[in-house]
Design a protein around this motif. Structure first.
Motif, PDB file in Angstrom:
ATOM      1  N   UNK A   1       4.063   4.114  -1.771  1.00 52.22           N
ATOM      2  CA  UNK A   1       4.939   3.341  -0.890  1.00 52.22           C
ATOM      3  C   UNK A   1       5.065   1.904  -1.391  1.00 52.22           C
ATOM      4  N   UNK A   2       3.922   1.336  -1.749  1.00 52.14           N
ATOM      5  CA  UNK A   2       3.894  -0.051  -2.199  1.00 52.14           C
ATOM      6  C   UNK A   2       4.641  -0.243  -3.514  1.00 52.14           C
ATOM      7  N   UNK A   3       4.756   0.805  -4.273  1.00 49.73           N
ATOM      8  CA  UNK A   3       5.486   0.721  -5.537  1.00 49.73           C
ATOM      9  C   UNK A   3       6.966   0.998  -5.349  1.00 49.73           C
ATOM     10  N   UNK A   4       7.376   1.226  -4.098  1.00 50.60           N
ATOM     11  CA  UNK A   4       8.796   1.349  -3.800  1.00 50.60           C
ATOM     12  C   UNK A   4       9.365   2.738  -3.807  1.00 50.60           C
ATOM     13  N   UNK A   5       8.519   3.761  -3.870  1.00 46.29           N
ATOM     14  CA  UNK A   5       9.028   5.125  -3.896  1.00 46.29           C
ATOM     15  C   UNK A   5       9.503   5.553  -2.512  1.00 46.29           C
ATOM     16  N   UNK A   6      10.569   6.331  -2.476  1.00 51.13           N
ATOM     17  CA  UNK A   6      11.071   6.894  -1.227  1.00 51.13           C
ATOM     18  C   UNK A   6      10.242   8.125  -0.867  1.00 51.13           C
TER      19      UNK A   6
ATOM     20  N   UNK B   1       7.083  -8.891  -0.889  1.00 45.21           N
ATOM     21  CA  UNK B   1       5.679  -8.696  -0.546  1.00 45.21           C
ATOM     22  C   UNK B   1       4.770  -9.295  -1.611  1.00 45.21           C
ATOM     23  N   UNK B   2       5.134  -9.141  -2.870  1.00 46.74           N
ATOM     24  CA  UNK B   2       4.323  -9.730  -3.929  1.00 46.74           C
ATOM     25  C   UNK B   2       4.235 -11.241  -3.762  1.00 46.74           C
ATOM     26  N   UNK B   3       5.362 -11.870  -3.406  1.00 40.89           N
ATOM     27  CA  UNK B   3       5.361 -13.314  -3.191  1.00 40.89           C
ATOM     28  C   UNK B   3       4.552 -13.700  -1.960  1.00 40.89           C
ATOM     29  N   UNK B   4       4.653 -12.881  -0.897  1.00 38.57           N
ATOM     30  CA  UNK B   4       3.872 -13.136   0.308  1.00 38.57           C
ATOM     31  C   UNK B   4       2.387 -13.146  -0.017  1.00 38.57           C
ATOM     32  N   UNK B   5       1.949 -12.130  -0.735  1.00 34.93           N
ATOM     33  CA  UNK B   5       0.526 -12.006  -1.045  1.00 34.93           C
ATOM     34  C   UNK B   5       0.064 -13.135  -1.960  1.00 34.93           C
TER      35      UNK B   5
ATOM     36  N   UNK C   1       3.307  -1.780   3.048  1.00 36.22           N
ATOM     37  CA  UNK C   1       3.371  -2.320   1.688  1.00 36.22           C
ATOM     38  C   UNK C   1       2.574  -3.616   1.595  1.00 36.22           C
ATOM     39  N   UNK C   2       2.719  -4.490   2.587  1.00 40.92           N
ATOM     40  CA  UNK C   2       1.956  -5.736   2.602  1.00 40.92           C
ATOM     41  C   UNK C   2       0.466  -5.434   2.597  1.00 40.92           C
ATOM     42  N   UNK C   3       0.048  -4.469   3.407  1.00 39.69           N
ATOM     43  CA  UNK C   3      -1.365  -4.091   3.482  1.00 39.69           C
ATOM     44  C   UNK C   3      -1.874  -3.602   2.130  1.00 39.69           C
ATOM     45  N   UNK C   4      -1.060  -2.832   1.435  1.00 37.09           N
ATOM     46  CA  UNK C   4      -1.470  -2.300   0.134  1.00 37.09           C
ATOM     47  C   UNK C   4      -1.726  -3.419  -0.861  1.00 37.09           C
ATOM     48  N   UNK C   5      -0.866  -4.440  -0.838  1.00 36.50           N
ATOM     49  CA  UNK C   5      -1.062  -5.581  -1.726  1.00 36.50           C
ATOM     50  C   UNK C   5      -2.265  -6.417  -1.315  1.00 36.50           C
ATOM     51  N   UNK C   6      -2.382  -6.689  -0.019  1.00 31.85           N
ATOM     52  CA  UNK C   6      -3.468  -7.541   0.459  1.00 31.85           C
ATOM     53  C   UNK C   6      -4.837  -6.895   0.238  1.00 31.85           C
TER      54      UNK C   6
END
Length: 221
Positions: free
Chosen positions: A168-173, A134-138, A208-213
Motif C-alpha cells: 500500500x505504501x508503495x502505491x499499489x492498488x 507522505x514521504x515529505x510528511x515523514x 501509508x503514513x503509518x508505514x513510513x513512520x
C-alpha cells in the motif's frame, strides 16, 4: 443510498459550483453548504454527512482546524480543497485526518469520482501523489522530533497484513496487490480492512503514513 456531502468554501461561486455538480448525480446529495470552518463543523454535526469537501484557507476557523474537529468527532471523510498542489497545509491536513485533497480546478468527472471513492472508504490521492506527500510528511516530522522508527506498532499484524501495508505504501492498488499475492481482490480488501482496524487508522492515506513512520517503508525506496 445516496452519498451525503457538505461543501465548505468561503468563495460562493466555488461552493455553489461544486454543489451543483454533485447534486446533479443520482447517488450524491449535498445536504448543506458552509462559508467557513465553524459553519462546516456545525453542518457536519447537524447533518452527519459521509463526505466533507473543505477549503483549507478560510476566514475565522480555517479548514485545517475544522478538519481536526470533524475527524475527531465523527466518521465523516474529509477532502481538503486547495489552489496549490503542494500547499504547505496539505501536509498538516493529512495528519489532521483528511482522506486527501483536491485542487479547486478539478475536472467535473474527477470531483464526482473523488467523492464516491472517499465515501467508499478509499483514498482519492493518486499513488504517486500519496508517496510524494507522505514521504515529505515523514521527513519533516523526523527532522522536527528526531524520532526513531517504531516498528513495534506493527506487531499486531500478521505477516501477510504487514506485506499488504508495505505494498500500500508503495502505491499499489488492490488489483496490483492481488496479482502480487496471487489472490482475489476481495481477499486483499479483507487484508486492508484488517490493517486499518488493527492499527486504528481511518483510511489508506493514514495507513501509508503509518508505514513510513514505523520504518516499514523508507522514503525513496
Amino acid at each position: 443510498m445516496s452519498v451525503r456531502v457538505v461543501v465548505a468554501d468561503d468563495q460562493e461561486l466555488v461552493r455553489s459550483g461544486f454543489s451543483m455538480i454533485l447534486d446533479a448525480q443520482p447517488d450524491i446529495e449535498v445536504v448543506a453548504e458552509a462559508g467557513d470552518g465553524g459553519e462546516a463543523v456545525e453542518a457536519v454535526r447537524r447533518h452527519a454527512p459521509d463526505v466533507l469537501l473543505l477549503d483549507i484557507r478560510m476566514p475565522g476557523m480555517d479548514g485545517l482546524e475544522a478538519a481536526r474537529v470533524v475527524c475527531a468527532e465523527s466518521t465523516c471523510k474529509v477532502v481538503m480543497l486547495t489552489t496549490f498542489d503542494l500547499d504547505e497545509y496539505v501536509y498538516e491536513a493529512l495528519y489532521a485526518g483528511a482522506s486527501g485533497f483536491l485542487l479547486k480546478d478539478v475536472r467535473r468527472d474527477d470531483l464526482v469520482h473523488a467523492v464516491r471513492v472517499v465515501a467508499s472508504g478509499d483514498s482519492l490521492l493518486a499513488p504517486s501523489v500519496t508517496r510524494r506527500l507522505v514521504a515529505d510528511v515523514v521527513r519533516r516530522r523526523r527532522t522536527e522530533s528526531a524520532a526513531e522508527p517504531s516498528p513495534t506498532r506493527l506487531a499486531v499484524l500478521t505477516a501477510r497484513e504487514e506485506e499488504t501495508l508495505r505494498l500500500l505504501a508503495r502505491g499499489l492498488t488492490n488489483a496490483e496487490i492481488a496479482e502480487a499475492f496471487v489472490v482475489s481482490e476481495h481477499t486483499v480488501k479483507t487484508h486492508v480492512s484488517n490493517v486499518l482496524s488493527k492499527l486504528g487508522l481511518r483510511d489508506r492515506v493514514q495507513a501509508v503514513i503509518c508505514a513510513y513512520e514505523s520504518g516499514l517503508v523508507v522514503p525513496g525506496s
